[in-house]
Design a protein around this motif. Structure first.
Motif, mmCIF file in Angstrom:
data_model
loop_
_atom_site.group_PDB
_atom_site.id
_atom_site.type_symbol
_atom_site.label_atom_id
_atom_site.label_comp_id
_atom_site.label_asym_id
_atom_site.label_seq_id
_atom_site.Cartn_x
_atom_site.Cartn_y
_atom_site.Cartn_z
ATOM 1 N N ALA A 53 0.835 -1.201 0.000
ATOM 2 C CA ALA A 53 0.000 0.000 0.000
ATOM 3 C C ALA A 53 0.874 1.257 0.000
ATOM 4 N N ALA A 54 1.959 1.230 0.756
ATOM 5 C CA ALA A 54 2.862 2.381 0.800
ATOM 6 C C ALA A 54 3.526 2.606 -0.550
ATOM 7 N N VAL A 55 3.882 1.532 -1.228
ATOM 8 C CA VAL A 55 4.531 1.643 -2.537
ATOM 9 C C VAL A 55 3.569 2.211 -3.567
ATOM 10 N N TYR A 76 9.759 -2.481 -8.824
ATOM 11 C CA TYR A 76 10.759 -3.347 -8.197
ATOM 12 C C TYR A 76 10.306 -3.771 -6.806
ATOM 13 N N PHE A 77 9.828 -2.816 -6.030
ATOM 14 C CA PHE A 77 9.411 -3.152 -4.675
ATOM 15 C C PHE A 77 8.193 -4.068 -4.687
ATOM 16 N N ILE A 128 7.779 3.596 2.879
ATOM 17 C CA ILE A 128 7.948 2.218 2.406
ATOM 18 C C ILE A 128 8.771 1.408 3.404
ATOM 19 N N ALA A 129 9.867 1.974 3.869
ATOM 20 C CA ALA A 129 10.751 1.266 4.808
ATOM 21 C C ALA A 129 10.025 0.957 6.119
ATOM 22 N N GLN A 130 9.249 1.903 6.603
ATOM 23 C CA GLN A 130 8.498 1.677 7.855
ATOM 24 C C GLN A 130 7.443 0.596 7.656
#
Length: 135
Positions: A53-55, A76-77, A128-130
């Motif tokens: 969802a963040a991506v 990619y992610f 994204i990282a979180q």
């Protein structure tokens, strides 16, 4: 003879009783392990869904080139997310090797960005990282 029969009977009853307790302990441990594995899998699926969802929430950048790079990074992610969901270890390892390349590309692109675009990129990549780390 009576004493021998009594001794064998007592030993048999003791061993049967102790075996039943052990079986119950094993069943309890198995049930607990199954519950723990299910909980862990559900938590991992939730983290992956949050990361996806963040991506998908790509910010709008001022430059079309930067926008295209952000979309490629998101693709990619998403590949990483799908590989994680499917549990494909070979694909995960392949994509992990590419992560260094993507980090270098991101560093190069952030140097070309305006201050506003760089801020958007930092906020989006942190989001994204979180999400990926389950926070």
């Amino acid at each position: 003879m009576k004493k021998l029969f009594l001794a064998i009977t007592v030993m048999g009853l003791v061993s049967l009783t102790s075996c039943k307790k052990e079986e119950a302990k094993v069943e309890d441990a198995t049930e607990q392990a199954t519950e723990d594995a299910t909980d862990t899998a559900e938590e991992a699926a939730e983290v992956v869904d949050n990361a996806a969802a963040a991506v998908s929430d790509i910010p709008q950048f001022s430059s079309p080139e930067i926008q295209k790079f952000a979309e490629e990074y998101a693709a990619y992610f998403n590949e990483v997310t799908e590989a994680t969901k499917s549990g494909d270890a070979a694909k995960i390892q392949e994509l992990s090797a590419k992560s260094v390349e993507w980090t270098k590309k991101a560093s190069e692109w952030t140097q070309k960005m305006t201050a506003e675009d760089a801020q958007k990129w930092v906020e989006w990549s942190q989001k994204i990282a979180q999400a990926a780390s389950g926070q």
